[in-house]
Every structure is written in C-alpha cells, then in structure tokens.
Design an enzyme around this catalytic site. Sequence first.
Site, short mmCIF file in Angstrom:
data_model
loop_
_atom_site.label_atom_id
_atom_site.label_comp_id
_atom_site.label_asym_id
_atom_site.label_seq_id
_atom_site.Cartn_x
_atom_site.Cartn_y
_atom_site.Cartn_z
N TYR A 182 0.83 -1.20 0.00
CA TYR A 182 0.00 0.00 0.00
C TYR A 182 0.86 1.25 0.00
O TYR A 182 2.05 1.23 0.36
CB TYR A 182 -0.98 0.00 1.17
CG TYR A 182 -0.37 0.31 2.53
CD1 TYR A 182 -0.29 1.62 3.00
CD2 TYR A 182 0.11 -0.71 3.34
CE1 TYR A 182 0.26 1.89 4.25
CE2 TYR A 182 0.65 -0.45 4.59
CZ TYR A 182 0.74 0.86 5.04
OH TYR A 182 1.28 1.14 6.26
N CYS A 183 0.25 2.36 -0.42
CA CYS A 183 0.92 3.66 -0.45
C CYS A 183 -0.18 4.72 -0.38
O CYS A 183 -1.32 4.42 -0.05
CB CYS A 183 1.78 3.80 -1.70
SG CYS A 183 0.85 3.57 -3.25
N THR A 184 0.14 5.95 -0.70
CA THR A 184 -0.83 7.04 -0.55
C THR A 184 -2.03 6.87 -1.48
O THR A 184 -3.18 6.86 -1.04
CB THR A 184 -0.16 8.40 -0.82
OG1 THR A 184 1.00 8.51 0.00
CG2 THR A 184 -1.13 9.54 -0.53
N ILE A 211 -4.13 4.41 0.42
CA ILE A 211 -4.70 4.84 1.70
C ILE A 211 -5.87 5.80 1.48
O ILE A 211 -6.89 5.72 2.19
CB ILE A 211 -3.62 5.54 2.56
CG1 ILE A 211 -2.46 4.59 2.84
CG2 ILE A 211 -4.22 6.05 3.87
CD1 ILE A 211 -1.21 5.30 3.34
#
Length: 251
Positions: A182-184, A211
């Site tokens: 996951y990331c932004t 996210i």
Amino acid sequence: MSDILNISCYKFTPLPDAAALRETLAERAAALPIKGTILIAEEGINFFLAGPAQAVRGFVDQMRTDARFADLAPKESWSDTVPFRKMLVKVKREIIRMDHPAIRPASGRAPSVSPATLRRWLEQGHDDEGREVVTLDTRNDFEVDAGAFRQAIDWRITRFTEFPPALRAHKAQLAGKTVVSYCTGGIRCEKAAILMQDEGLEHVYQLEGGILKYFEETDGAFYDGGCFVFDERRAVGADLAVTPLPGTDTD
C-alpha cells in the site's frame, strides 16, 4: 462544507506523445482556476489538482475525451483553501521513480484488493483462504511516521528507488503470506506488487487506490494516524480532512 476539491489520480498507459500532451494539458489548466502538479512520462500520468469543483471535474472530463484516459477515477477530498501555490505540468522519465525499467504496469497489473476486502481481512485476521495477511508500506519513512496500517511492515526506505533492494533483503519474511502493498494513492504499491510477483512471491496484492481510497470507502479501521500528502495540507485523517502530523504543536 469546505468548497475546494482536491483530487489525486494516476494511470499507467503508454504515452509516446508525452511532450505534446504536456503542452495541451498546460494550456487547458492555465485557462482554469486550478493549481497542482501533473507528471507525464512514457509510462503514464500522475496528477494532483485543487480548485473549485466545477473547474477540477471539468478538467478531468476533458481529459477523459482521450481514450487513454477514459476510465480515470480520481480520489477526492475537500479543503478550505487551495493547498498548491502554482500549476505545474512536467515530463519525467517515470511518473514514480523506481529505476527498474522492467516494471511496466501498463503491460499488466498485479492483482488488487479493494479497501472493503482489506478491511475485512484485517478484521478476521486472515484472507479468504485462511492465509496470514501482512500489509507492506511502500512509502518513505517520514510518510510512514505520519500514520500507517497497524503492524505494517516498514523497511524505513528514504526514497522509492530503495524498495527493490529492500525487497530482496527481506523477501524471506513475506514467503507463504498474503502480502498487500500500500501507499498514498496506489501508484507506488502498484509497481511494488509487480516487482514482488517478478521476485517469485505468490500471494501479492496492491491496495486499490491506496490509503486515500481506503479512507474514502471504509471507516479507516486498522489504520493509525493520518496519511501524509505532498501539498500544504501535510496530512489528512480517515475523514479526509486536514489532520496534524504527530508531534505538531496545534496551539
């Protein structure tokens, strides 16, 4: 209600006309009351824009008239002011630099998991096949410090180009588990998931929309803190409103 719409969006799609596209998009943006950053590369596009909702959505609608961008699905949040000072449109070598040219998401994505499914997996403690689920943060260390999924794996990288060697150094701890990168907003975890597959990990997913989409589509459970964003808001919470960074004096 805050009346400035903030969007983030990316798409991996071949753009051999990146230089000409930069001119077109810069001209369109200049005619509207919007600010932000648009990054274009041969591998795709990545952009962050803010302004009155009609202007921002109108700009995206105009982009969708290009068949390559017809399915753009920006992530939305709201603020009282525009968190960007200028409108920048740039051509780059990669829209997110990994320095790993064999990773080409436009040629085929890694499997993705929806925010709702990830939330359910985290709540039940395993995926639908009973396999242990781990979340892998692909962001830089200072972003992780603003907030992260509970018990996420964090290799304390300082730039995304450090992810490939970090993966090779720690790959054994991921074996046999369901790994959700996951990331932004999804762009880094998409490249990361493809690399993990190429490195032989079998049960790998990317969190669809990152996210920000998790905050948009769930109650934010199992995520502690805020999500660092690269604009003047600095971080947003699970309600997608501005939130202080840890250690920030709010008095």
